[in-house]
Motif scaffolding. Structure first.
Motif, PDB file in Angstrom:
ATOM      1  N   ALA A 124      -2.938   3.603  -5.060  1.00  0.00           N
ATOM      2  CA  ALA A 124      -3.094   2.187  -4.730  1.00  0.00           C
ATOM      3  C   ALA A 124      -4.566   1.790  -4.756  1.00  0.00           C
ATOM      4  CB  ALA A 124      -2.472   1.887  -3.372  1.00  0.00           C
ATOM      5  N   ASP A 125      -5.446   2.674  -4.262  1.00  0.00           N
ATOM      6  CA  ASP A 125      -6.885   2.413  -4.289  1.00  0.00           C
ATOM      7  C   ASP A 125      -7.348   2.137  -5.716  1.00  0.00           C
ATOM      8  OD1 ASP A 125      -7.034   2.994  -1.552  1.00  0.00           O
ATOM      9  OD2 ASP A 125      -7.632   5.066  -1.900  1.00  0.00           O
ATOM     10  N   ARG A 126      -6.965   3.021  -6.623  1.00  0.00           N
ATOM     11  CA  ARG A 126      -7.376   2.883  -8.029  1.00  0.00           C
ATOM     12  C   ARG A 126      -6.781   1.631  -8.658  1.00  0.00           C
ATOM     13  NH1 ARG A 126      -6.808   8.335  -7.266  1.00  0.00           N
ATOM     14  NH2 ARG A 126      -4.650   8.408  -7.949  1.00  0.00           N
ATOM     15  N   LEU A 127      -5.542   1.322  -8.333  1.00  0.00           N
ATOM     16  CA  LEU A 127      -4.871   0.168  -8.918  1.00  0.00           C
ATOM     17  C   LEU A 127      -5.514  -1.145  -8.467  1.00  0.00           C
ATOM     18  CD1 LEU A 127      -2.626  -1.046 -10.611  1.00  0.00           C
ATOM     19  CD2 LEU A 127      -1.085  -0.763  -8.667  1.00  0.00           C
ATOM     20  N   VAL A 167       5.241  -6.198  -4.722  1.00  0.00           N
ATOM     21  CA  VAL A 167       5.001  -6.270  -6.160  1.00  0.00           C
ATOM     22  C   VAL A 167       5.042  -4.844  -6.702  1.00  0.00           C
ATOM     23  CG1 VAL A 167       3.371  -7.014  -7.948  1.00  0.00           C
ATOM     24  CG2 VAL A 167       3.515  -8.292  -5.792  1.00  0.00           C
ATOM     25  N   ALA A 168       5.596  -4.688  -7.878  1.00  0.00           N
ATOM     26  CA  ALA A 168       5.625  -3.367  -8.509  1.00  0.00           C
ATOM     27  C   ALA A 168       4.190  -2.853  -8.637  1.00  0.00           C
ATOM     28  CB  ALA A 168       6.276  -3.441  -9.885  1.00  0.00           C
ATOM     29  N   PRO A 169       3.983  -1.581  -8.348  1.00  0.00           N
ATOM     30  CA  PRO A 169       2.618  -1.042  -8.358  1.00  0.00           C
ATOM     31  C   PRO A 169       2.097  -0.747  -9.769  1.00  0.00           C
ATOM     32  CG  PRO A 169       4.141   0.668  -7.681  1.00  0.00           C
ATOM     33  CD  PRO A 169       4.947  -0.590  -7.856  1.00  0.00           C
ATOM     34  N   ASN A 170       1.878  -1.828 -10.522  1.00  0.00           N
ATOM     35  CA  ASN A 170       1.202  -1.688 -11.812  1.00  0.00           C
ATOM     36  C   ASN A 170       0.394  -2.949 -12.069  1.00  0.00           C
ATOM     37  OD1 ASN A 170       2.670  -3.538 -13.790  1.00  0.00           O
ATOM     38  ND2 ASN A 170       4.382  -2.333 -13.001  1.00  0.00           N
ATOM     39  N   ILE A 171      -0.629  -2.814 -12.861  1.00  0.00           N
ATOM     40  CA  ILE A 171      -1.592  -3.898 -13.026  1.00  0.00           C
ATOM     41  C   ILE A 171      -0.979  -5.136 -13.665  1.00  0.00           C
ATOM     42  CG2 ILE A 171      -2.562  -3.194 -15.252  1.00  0.00           C
ATOM     43  CD1 ILE A 171      -5.360  -3.775 -13.788  1.00  0.00           C
ATOM     44  N   ASP A 172      -0.034  -4.954 -14.575  1.00  0.00           N
ATOM     45  CA  ASP A 172       0.578  -6.112 -15.217  1.00  0.00           C
ATOM     46  C   ASP A 172       1.452  -6.904 -14.239  1.00  0.00           C
ATOM     47  OD1 ASP A 172      -0.652  -5.645 -17.687  1.00  0.00           O
ATOM     48  OD2 ASP A 172       0.932  -4.271 -18.304  1.00  0.00           O
ATOM     49  N   ALA A 173       2.181  -6.208 -13.376  1.00  0.00           N
ATOM     50  CA  ALA A 173       2.995  -6.896 -12.370  1.00  0.00           C
ATOM     51  C   ALA A 173       2.106  -7.647 -11.386  1.00  0.00           C
ATOM     52  CB  ALA A 173       3.883  -5.896 -11.639  1.00  0.00           C
ATOM     53  N   ALA A 192      -8.554  -1.560  -7.308  1.00  0.00           N
ATOM     54  CA  ALA A 192      -9.907  -1.609  -7.877  1.00  0.00           C
ATOM     55  C   ALA A 192      -9.850  -2.015  -9.352  1.00  0.00           C
ATOM     56  CB  ALA A 192     -10.604  -0.266  -7.703  1.00  0.00           C
ATOM     57  N   ALA A 193      -8.893  -1.493 -10.096  1.00  0.00           N
ATOM     58  CA  ALA A 193      -8.741  -1.858 -11.517  1.00  0.00           C
ATOM     59  C   ALA A 193      -8.358  -3.330 -11.645  1.00  0.00           C
ATOM     60  CB  ALA A 193      -7.693  -0.970 -12.186  1.00  0.00           C
ATOM     61  N   LEU A 194      -7.510  -3.813 -10.743  1.00  0.00           N
ATOM     62  CA  LEU A 194      -7.143  -5.233 -10.751  1.00  0.00           C
ATOM     63  C   LEU A 194      -8.381  -6.085 -10.502  1.00  0.00           C
ATOM     64  CD1 LEU A 194      -4.984  -7.486 -10.804  1.00  0.00           C
ATOM     65  CD2 LEU A 194      -4.722  -7.122  -8.332  1.00  0.00           C
ATOM     66  N   ALA A 195      -9.216  -5.680  -9.548  1.00  0.00           N
ATOM     67  CA  ALA A 195     -10.449  -6.424  -9.275  1.00  0.00           C
ATOM     68  C   ALA A 195     -11.315  -6.493 -10.529  1.00  0.00           C
ATOM     69  CB  ALA A 195     -11.217  -5.765  -8.132  1.00  0.00           C
ATOM     70  N   ASP A 196     -11.481  -5.369 -11.193  1.00  0.00           N
ATOM     71  CA  ASP A 196     -12.302  -5.332 -12.410  1.00  0.00           C
ATOM     72  C   ASP A 196     -11.733  -6.258 -13.476  1.00  0.00           C
ATOM     73  OD1 ASP A 196     -13.968  -3.493 -11.179  1.00  0.00           O
ATOM     74  OD2 ASP A 196     -13.028  -1.759 -12.141  1.00  0.00           O
ATOM     75  N   ARG A 197     -10.433  -6.251 -13.636  1.00  0.00           N
ATOM     76  CA  ARG A 197      -9.782  -7.100 -14.647  1.00  0.00           C
ATOM     77  C   ARG A 197      -9.980  -8.580 -14.313  1.00  0.00           C
ATOM     78  NH1 ARG A 197      -3.480  -6.581 -16.595  1.00  0.00           N
ATOM     79  NH2 ARG A 197      -3.273  -8.648 -17.495  1.00  0.00           N
ATOM     80  N   LEU A 198      -9.749  -8.938 -13.064  1.00  0.00           N
ATOM     81  CA  LEU A 198      -9.883 -10.343 -12.657  1.00  0.00           C
ATOM     82  C   LEU A 198     -11.322 -10.824 -12.804  1.00  0.00           C
ATOM     83  CD1 LEU A 198      -7.582 -10.266  -9.514  1.00  0.00           C
ATOM     84  CD2 LEU A 198      -7.071 -11.364 -11.713  1.00  0.00           C
ATOM     85  N   LEU A 199     -12.275  -9.990 -12.404  1.00  0.00           N
ATOM     86  CA  LEU A 199     -13.682 -10.364 -12.541  1.00  0.00           C
ATOM     87  C   LEU A 199     -14.068 -10.509 -14.013  1.00  0.00           C
ATOM     88  CD1 LEU A 199     -15.167  -8.123  -9.723  1.00  0.00           C
ATOM     89  CD2 LEU A 199     -15.100 -10.632  -9.744  1.00  0.00           C
TER      90      LEU A 199
END
Length: 163
Positions: A13-16, A150-156, A18-25
């Motif tokens: 979850a930590d990595r997910l 929410v499903a634990p993936n970046i696209d969801a 953080a990756a979402l933050a990077d994508r949004l930024l």
């Protein structure tokens, strides 16, 4: 809007988030909050948070010295990070997304990011947080049916946020 994920593997979850933050930024979205920082660690017990959007990293664990076999959160350091995020929350423009690393033991006991999460919801921001299985009951009481898993993936997660 409050969305949450639960991941069965420690650290996933930590990595997910953080990756979402990077994508949004990278998309130019307004993002505030805190995510786990991915930095070289001397031990598995070190805990670091990256503040959003600026990226400053703060250590929130105590150094117990060589031979220590337990992880100890530095609650004071966490509260300092929470205070910094609270200040940025006051100035958040509409449409800002708030990301919080987790609703953990501190939040379950009424401390940590708990009030910050409530403040972000009250400001009508989209909020994402991870909820470990061990604090799920406390989170359910806190969110009172308002949260959506929410499903634990970046696209969801991106779809939940409308991006």
């Amino acid at each position: 809007m409050l969305g949450f994920i639960t991941c069965p593997v420690r650290g996933e979850a930590d990595r997910l988030i953080a990756a979402l933050a990077d994508r949004l930024l990278a998309e130019g979205r307004d993002v505030i909050g805190m995510v786990r920082a991915d930095i070289a660690q001397r031990s598995d017990c070190e805990m670091h948070l990256r503040l959003l959007p600026e990226g400053n990293v703060h250590t929130i664990s105590q150094d117990l010295g060589r031979g220590a076999d337990a992880c100890v959160l530095d609650a004071g350091a966490l509260e300092q990070v929470v205070a910094q995020v609270a200040r940025s929350l006051d100035d958040a423009p509409p449409g800002t997304i708030a990301l919080f690393n987790k609703f953990g033991k501190q939040e379950a006991s009424g401390r940590g990011c708990r009030d910050l999460i409530a403040q972000a919801i009250g400001a009508d921001l989209a909020v994402i947080v991870s909820v470990p299985p061990e604090t799920r009951t406390d989170f359910d009481r806190f969110s009172d049916g308002f949260a959506q898993q929410v499903a634990p993936n970046i696209d969801a997660l991106a779809a939940f946020l409308g991006s």
